[in-house]
Write an enzyme that holds these catalytic residues in place. Structure first.
Site, PDB file in Angstrom:
ATOM      1  N   GLU A 100       0.856  -1.264   0.031  1.00  0.00           N
ATOM      2  CA  GLU A 100      -0.097  -0.046  -0.116  1.00  0.00           C
ATOM      3  C   GLU A 100       0.707   1.201  -0.057  1.00  0.00           C
ATOM      4  O   GLU A 100       1.967   1.457   0.578  1.00  0.00           O
ATOM      5  CB  GLU A 100      -0.905  -0.085   1.227  1.00  0.00           C
ATOM      6  CG  GLU A 100      -2.131  -0.962   1.107  1.00  0.00           C
ATOM      7  CD  GLU A 100      -2.618  -1.438   2.558  1.00  0.00           C
ATOM      8  OE1 GLU A 100      -2.070  -1.841   3.261  1.00  0.00           O
ATOM      9  OE2 GLU A 100      -3.672  -1.531   2.701  1.00  0.00           O
ATOM     10  N   CYS A 120       4.991  -6.768   7.953  1.00  0.00           N
ATOM     11  CA  CYS A 120       5.852  -6.564   8.946  1.00  0.00           C
ATOM     12  C   CYS A 120       6.079  -7.460  10.011  1.00  0.00           C
ATOM     13  O   CYS A 120       5.022  -8.035  10.413  1.00  0.00           O
ATOM     14  CB  CYS A 120       5.495  -5.091   9.718  1.00  0.00           C
ATOM     15  SG  CYS A 120       6.890  -4.579  10.626  1.00  0.00           S
ATOM     16  N   CYS A 124       3.968  -5.247  16.457  1.00  0.00           N
ATOM     17  CA  CYS A 124       3.562  -4.076  17.458  1.00  0.00           C
ATOM     18  C   CYS A 124       1.918  -4.292  17.755  1.00  0.00           C
ATOM     19  O   CYS A 124       1.176  -4.537  16.528  1.00  0.00           O
ATOM     20  CB  CYS A 124       3.676  -2.571  17.028  1.00  0.00           C
ATOM     21  SG  CYS A 124       5.445  -2.398  16.678  1.00  0.00           S
ATOM     22  N   CYS A 127      -0.967  -2.236  15.840  1.00  0.00           N
ATOM     23  CA  CYS A 127      -0.674  -2.306  14.391  1.00  0.00           C
ATOM     24  C   CYS A 127      -1.458  -3.048  13.593  1.00  0.00           C
ATOM     25  O   CYS A 127      -1.105  -4.200  13.514  1.00  0.00           O
ATOM     26  CB  CYS A 127       0.762  -1.640  13.989  1.00  0.00           C
ATOM     27  SG  CYS A 127       1.088  -1.630  12.319  1.00  0.00           S
ATOM     28  N   CYS A 343      -2.177   5.889   9.700  1.00  0.00           N
ATOM     29  CA  CYS A 343      -1.214   5.262  10.312  1.00  0.00           C
ATOM     30  C   CYS A 343      -1.551   3.855  11.077  1.00  0.00           C
ATOM     31  O   CYS A 343      -2.621   3.788  11.809  1.00  0.00           O
ATOM     32  CB  CYS A 343      -0.481   5.986  11.569  1.00  0.00           C
ATOM     33  SG  CYS A 343      -0.192   7.422  10.943  1.00  0.00           S
TER      34      CYS A 343
HETATM   35  N1  SAH Z   1       7.405   0.479  10.833  1.00  0.00           N
HETATM   36  C1  SAH Z   1       7.685   1.969  10.982  1.00  0.00           C
HETATM   37  C2  SAH Z   1       7.150   2.750  10.104  1.00  0.00           C
HETATM   38  C3  SAH Z   1       5.584   2.528   9.887  1.00  0.00           C
HETATM   39  S1  SAH Z   1       4.445   2.763  11.296  1.00  0.00           S
HETATM   40  C4  SAH Z   1       7.340   2.352  12.689  1.00  0.00           C
HETATM   41  O1  SAH Z   1       6.869   1.296  13.338  1.00  0.00           O
HETATM   42  O2  SAH Z   1       7.725   3.634  12.933  1.00  0.00           O
HETATM   43  C5  SAH Z   1       4.016   4.605  11.193  1.00  0.00           C
HETATM   44  C6  SAH Z   1       3.674   4.936  12.511  1.00  0.00           C
HETATM   45  O3  SAH Z   1       2.267   4.768  12.719  1.00  0.00           O
HETATM   46  C7  SAH Z   1       4.463   4.610  13.648  1.00  0.00           C
HETATM   47  O4  SAH Z   1       4.886   5.605  14.569  1.00  0.00           O
HETATM   48  C8  SAH Z   1       3.464   3.543  14.528  1.00  0.00           C
HETATM   49  O5  SAH Z   1       3.752   3.641  15.871  1.00  0.00           O
HETATM   50  C9  SAH Z   1       2.192   4.219  14.096  1.00  0.00           C
HETATM   51  N2  SAH Z   1       0.886   3.376  14.500  1.00  0.00           N
HETATM   52  C10 SAH Z   1       0.952   2.207  14.014  1.00  0.00           C
HETATM   53  N3  SAH Z   1      -0.238   1.755  14.241  1.00  0.00           N
HETATM   54  C11 SAH Z   1      -0.998   2.757  14.558  1.00  0.00           C
HETATM   55  C12 SAH Z   1      -2.327   2.946  14.839  1.00  0.00           C
HETATM   56  N4  SAH Z   1      -3.352   2.059  14.774  1.00  0.00           N
HETATM   57  N5  SAH Z   1      -2.709   4.002  15.239  1.00  0.00           N
HETATM   58  C13 SAH Z   1      -1.945   5.262  15.129  1.00  0.00           C
HETATM   59  N6  SAH Z   1      -0.664   5.116  14.870  1.00  0.00           N
HETATM   60  C14 SAH Z   1      -0.086   3.963  14.637  1.00  0.00           C
HETATM   61 FE1  SF4 Z   2       5.825  -2.825  11.799  1.00  0.00          FE
HETATM   62 FE2  SF4 Z   2       3.420  -1.800  12.539  1.00  0.00          FE
HETATM   63 FE3  SF4 Z   2       5.263  -1.969  14.346  1.00  0.00          FE
HETATM   64 FE4  SF4 Z   2       5.606  -0.197  12.366  1.00  0.00          FE
HETATM   65  S1  SF4 Z   2       4.064  -0.169  13.905  1.00  0.00           S
HETATM   66  S2  SF4 Z   2       7.184  -1.781  13.070  1.00  0.00           S
HETATM   67  S3  SF4 Z   2       4.581  -1.299  10.480  1.00  0.00           S
HETATM   68  S4  SF4 Z   2       4.139  -3.597  13.336  1.00  0.00           S
END
Ligand code: SAH
Ligand code: SF4
Length: 358
Positions: A100, A120, A124, A127, A343
């Site tokens: 995406e 990924c 987390c 996410c 995000c």
């Molecule tokens: N993998 C990298 C970049 C992609 S995620 C990282 O984790 O930094 C981009 C941002 O979105 C990160 O700061 C992550 O903490 C945030 N994020 C992930 N899931 C989210 C959610 N459901 N709501 C808001 N932010 C989220």
């Molecule tokens: Fe991977 Fe989502 Fe964690 Fe970013 S926030 S490192 S995309 S699992």
């Protein structure tokens, strides 16, 4: 075309100026043809050899047989009511996969959010991308290709400035070489020509990757997903914290060689009732002491996961604490939520609220 002939076709997308020079020389052509193709591909976005009219006709004809430009293909466009477009793109160098890319138009610029991996592995808990697991790393061509496709698809409406954020699917620092190869093309004034200050890479906190990035000559701004105010809390939502706990992460941040006017950006996803209290805010202030840091608060974007959006008053209070203590702090308005483009919502959802168009 026979399988042998298909194998002989070389994809040029993602190749550096030097790699293109070597390739052209291997065809018995002068090396400067490589620079011409580099410009056509990245600066002029010509994706068809026939349109590279600065090349001799015989070379164009030969390239169309022996080389390709493997651009990601648009599978779907999900258009948000706020103008954001979430693209589902099919990539196919190596194993076929979908990723995406999100295009966000603004008054004087556009921001393009790109993926660096399909899925990924970091897992987390808040996410949705994590639910895909890691499908595979993207190649440099697949990363650059996302920007080119998004620009081309919006060609008629482009604003003068383009920002890119490596905040789509994937952990960029776990695909370091391909990400840097792509960035060198994206940030090259002779390439896609995005200003390095208009580019940001976000990491979940891969310490060796931060240390490597620190040594790069040309690099984007660095964003770090902090997301918690203590190790105990961070362990619960980001398993990667057990490998690179806050002390190590913040030490790498303190050693990061910031340039004049450069800041570290810390992202903090606010999970209602979990990490959004004023005490959390005070702890964040202490963690970030002695760092030239800004904080982006991101109220959690919903998905099918067991978390709550924070109360807006809590979000404001959190911000107030940071600002009062001298830490610049912004609340990031997440765009494209209605089409699962915000995000943490990138998980190839097909059931978006708004009509999808291919
Ligand atoms: N993998 C990298 C970049 C992609 S995620 C990282 O984790 O930094 C981009 C941002 O979105 C990160 O700061 C992550 O903490 C945030 N994020 C992930 N899931 C989210 C959610 N459901 N709501 C808001 N932010 C989220
Ligand atoms: Fe991977 Fe989502 Fe964690 Fe970013 S926030 S490192 S995309 S699992």
């Amino acid at each position: 075309m026979s399988p042998q002939a298909a194998n002989a076709v070389v994809n040029l997308l993602g190749k550096s100026a030097e790699e293109l020079r070597v390739f052209l020389e291997s065809l018995g052509e002068p090396g400067y043809r490589g620079a011409q193709i580099y410009r056509a591909l990245y600066a002029e976005r010509r994706f068809d050899f026939a349109a590279m009219t600065n090349l001799p006709a015989a070379l164009r004809e030969r390239l169309s047989r022996e080389a390709s430009i493997a651009l990601p293909q648009i599978v779907r466009r999900h258009r948000s009511s706020d103008g954001t477009v979430r693209y589902v793109l099919a990539i196919g160098e190596g194993k076929a996969a979908n990723v995406e890319t999100v295009f966000m138009p603004e008054e004087n610029r556009q921001t393009i959010c790109i993926s660096t991996q399909a899925g990924c592995a970091v897992d987390c808990r808040f996410c949705l991308t994590a639910t895909l697991g890691l499908v595979r790393n993207l190649t440099a061509g697949e990363i650059v290709g996302q920007v080119l496709v998004a620009l081309e698809d919006n060609r008629a409406a482009l604003k003068p400035q383009t920002n890119i954020v490596l905040m789509g699917q994937g952990e960029p620092l776990l695909n370091f070489n391909a990400v840097m190869a792509a960035l060198r093309i994206l940030l090259d004034p002779k390439g896609v020509a995005i200003a390095p200050r208009h580019a940001a890479l976000s990491t979940s906190g891969i310490v060796p990757g931060i240390e490597r990035l620190a040594r790069e000559k040309v690099r984007p701004n660095l964003a770090i997903s902090l997301n918690a105010s203590s190790n105990e809390q961070r362990d619960k939502i980001m398993p990667i914290n057990r490998k690179y706990p806050l002390e190590k992460l913040l030490e790498a941040c303190r050693n990061y060689p910031l340039r004049p006017r450069e800041w570290l950006l810390f992202e903090y996803v606010l999970l209602g009732g979990f990490n959004d209290s004023p005490e959390d805010a005070h702890r964040v202030v202490r963690l970030l002491a002695n760092l030239r840091a800004k904080v982006n608060l991101i109220p959690w974007n919903p998905g099918d996961l067991p978390h709550k959006r924070p109360d807006p008053r809590r979000v404001e209070e959190f911000q107030r604490v940071l600002i009062e203590k001298g830490v610049p702090c912004f609340i990031r308005d997440s765009r494209g939520q209605d089409v699962m483009a915000a995000c943490g919502q990138l998980a190839l959802a097909e059931s978006a609220a708004s009509p999808a168009s291919a």
